[in-house]
Design a protein around this motif. Structure first.
Motif, mmCIF file in Angstrom:
data_model
loop_
_atom_site.group_PDB
_atom_site.id
_atom_site.type_symbol
_atom_site.label_atom_id
_atom_site.label_comp_id
_atom_site.label_asym_id
_atom_site.label_seq_id
_atom_site.Cartn_x
_atom_site.Cartn_y
_atom_site.Cartn_z
ATOM 1 N N MET A 71 0.736 -1.331 0.060
ATOM 2 C CA MET A 71 0.061 0.013 0.099
ATOM 3 C C MET A 71 0.844 1.347 0.050
ATOM 4 O O MET A 71 0.498 2.570 0.290
ATOM 5 N N TYR A 73 3.515 2.212 2.060
ATOM 6 C CA TYR A 73 4.127 2.934 3.237
ATOM 7 C C TYR A 73 5.361 2.854 3.390
ATOM 8 O O TYR A 73 6.022 4.017 3.926
ATOM 9 N N THR A 74 6.107 1.672 3.249
ATOM 10 C CA THR A 74 7.620 1.538 3.152
ATOM 11 C C THR A 74 8.239 2.752 2.050
ATOM 12 O O THR A 74 9.147 3.231 2.304
ATOM 13 N N GLU A 92 7.554 -4.183 -7.776
ATOM 14 C CA GLU A 92 6.423 -4.833 -7.354
ATOM 15 C C GLU A 92 6.097 -6.206 -8.611
ATOM 16 O O GLU A 92 6.022 -5.704 -9.628
ATOM 17 N N GLU A 124 9.742 -9.276 -10.387
ATOM 18 C CA GLU A 124 10.203 -9.933 -9.187
ATOM 19 C C GLU A 124 11.562 -9.143 -8.687
ATOM 20 O O GLU A 124 12.290 -8.848 -9.698
ATOM 21 N N ASP A 143 10.117 -6.061 1.900
ATOM 22 C CA ASP A 143 8.772 -6.662 2.512
ATOM 23 C C ASP A 143 7.966 -7.405 1.495
ATOM 24 O O ASP A 143 6.925 -6.884 0.977
ATOM 25 N N ASN A 156 9.889 -17.303 -2.881
ATOM 26 C CA ASN A 156 10.718 -15.918 -2.325
ATOM 27 C C ASN A 156 11.854 -16.603 -1.505
ATOM 28 O O ASN A 156 12.542 -15.881 -1.167
HETATM 29 C C1 LIG Z 1 3.169 -7.045 2.437
HETATM 30 S S1 LIG Z 1 3.061 -6.396 1.008
HETATM 31 C C2 LIG Z 1 4.305 -4.996 1.241
HETATM 32 C C3 LIG Z 1 3.991 -3.968 2.041
HETATM 33 C C4 LIG Z 1 4.922 -2.662 1.912
HETATM 34 N N1 LIG Z 1 5.869 -2.620 2.911
HETATM 35 C C5 LIG Z 1 3.743 -1.288 2.318
HETATM 36 O O1 LIG Z 1 4.140 -0.384 3.087
HETATM 37 O O2 LIG Z 1 2.542 -1.435 1.880
HETATM 38 C C6 LIG Z 1 4.062 -7.380 -0.077
HETATM 39 C C7 LIG Z 1 4.018 -6.901 -1.447
HETATM 40 O O3 LIG Z 1 5.148 -7.475 -2.144
HETATM 41 C C8 LIG Z 1 4.612 -8.028 -3.385
HETATM 42 N N2 LIG Z 1 5.448 -8.953 -3.730
HETATM 43 C C9 LIG Z 1 5.576 -10.465 -3.353
HETATM 44 N N3 LIG Z 1 6.532 -10.981 -3.513
HETATM 45 C C10 LIG Z 1 7.371 -10.169 -4.545
HETATM 46 C C11 LIG Z 1 8.266 -10.421 -5.421
HETATM 47 N N4 LIG Z 1 9.139 -11.648 -5.172
HETATM 48 N N5 LIG Z 1 8.959 -9.403 -6.018
HETATM 49 C C12 LIG Z 1 8.262 -8.189 -6.054
HETATM 50 N N6 LIG Z 1 7.219 -8.071 -5.211
HETATM 51 C C13 LIG Z 1 6.606 -8.989 -4.546
HETATM 52 C C14 LIG Z 1 3.356 -8.251 -3.243
HETATM 53 O O4 LIG Z 1 2.660 -8.216 -4.408
HETATM 54 C C15 LIG Z 1 2.902 -7.155 -2.126
HETATM 55 O O5 LIG Z 1 2.367 -6.045 -2.949
#
Ligand SMILES: C[S@@+](CC[C@H](N)C(=O)[O-])C[C@H]1O[C@@H](n2cnc3c(N)ncnc32)[C@H](O)[C@@H]1O
Length: 224
Positions: A71, A73-74, A92, A124, A143, A156
């Motif tokens: 979303m 925030y980071t 993303e 990725e 994250d 991952n």
């Molecule tokens: C828990 S959320 C991250 C929240 C983020 N820190 C924030 O501030 O909102 C995880 C995000 O990582 C993405 N994601 C998952 N695996 C990924 C990867 N291998 N490479 C890039 N993005 C990935 C997901 O689609 C999701 O949008």
């Protein structure tokens, strides 16, 4: 209590269904039936950037790679912490998540995708790390999963294992920082970080919003 309303749906590259939901001012992204991310409490998502960037010796001209937009925030916290000559790339995996951050989710974190220092890599984060030049980044902040142990997505595993960490070490400058959001501070990730050549530390962070009382962790590896 108000019912959840579905705003949008999309498929991730691995075929999993993502659903964006809203209830009043609260937003939720659900993946394959479980909650990936909620807007209830942004404390620890922001802490990944504040703690990671605090650990940098020099912020001027810093190049930062963030894995996982969620979303935003980071990313927003990185924009707040870094000077005007910084460059922040966010990787993303799911194109729809980027689209939603330009649409219904944009105001949650203050529209960080509109910051001129920000670049989006759709794909990725592992692919972006592998493609990076030696010493390209000052910080890599991840994250993308529950944290190193246990993973929600086996795909991952490379990122949090020795091979991925050695690659992250290669693309960080000396003194650079590898930061990881983690559901908990348990486990032996510090040993994995050390085996890949990092100095390791863990920082517990307590939520201060609607999830007050719950604590998560930020693992840091600093390249010597
Ligand atoms: C828990 S959320 C991250 C929240 C983020 N820190 C924030 O501030 O909102 C995880 C995000 O990582 C993405 N994601 C998952 N695996 C990924 C990867 N291998 N490479 C890039 N993005 C990935 C997901 O689609 C999701 O949008």
């Amino acid at each position: 209590m108000r019912p959840w309303e579905t705003l949008a749906e999309a498929d991730a590259p691995d075929g999993e269904r993502l659903v964006l939901r809203r209830r009043g001012h609260e937003y939720l992204i659900v993946v394959g039936g479980w909650d990936l991310m909620s807007s209830r409490d942004d404390t620890t998502a922001r802490a990944l950037s504040t703690i990671g960037i605090d650990a940098l010796r020099e912020r001027a001209g810093a190049r930062v790679l963030i894995g996982g937009l969620g979303m935003g925030y980071t990313l927003a916290a990185a924009c707040d912490a870094l000077p005007s000559d910084a460059h922040i790339e966010v990787a993303e995996l799911v194109p729809a998540v980027v689209e939603w951050n330009r649409g219904p989710l944009a105001d949650l974190a203050g529209r960080p995708l509109e910051d001129p220092r920000v670049e989006v890599f759709v794909g990725e984060v592992a692919a972006r790390i592998k493609a990076a030049k030696a010493g390209e980044f000052d910080a890599i902040l991840l994250d993308v999963d529950n944290g190193p142990e246990p993973l929600a997505h086996e795909e991952n595993a490379w990122l949090y294992g020795r091979a991925g960490l050695r690659e992250a070490h290669r693309v960080l400058r000396p003194g650079g920082v590898f930061g990881v959001w983690s559901y908990s501070a348990e486990g032996s990730f510090d040993r994995t970080l050390k085996s890949a050549g990092f100095e390791a530390s863990v920082h517990k962070v307590a939520n201060r919003g609607r999830d007050r009382g719950r604590t998560h962790a930020i693992w840091l590896g600093r390249r010597r």
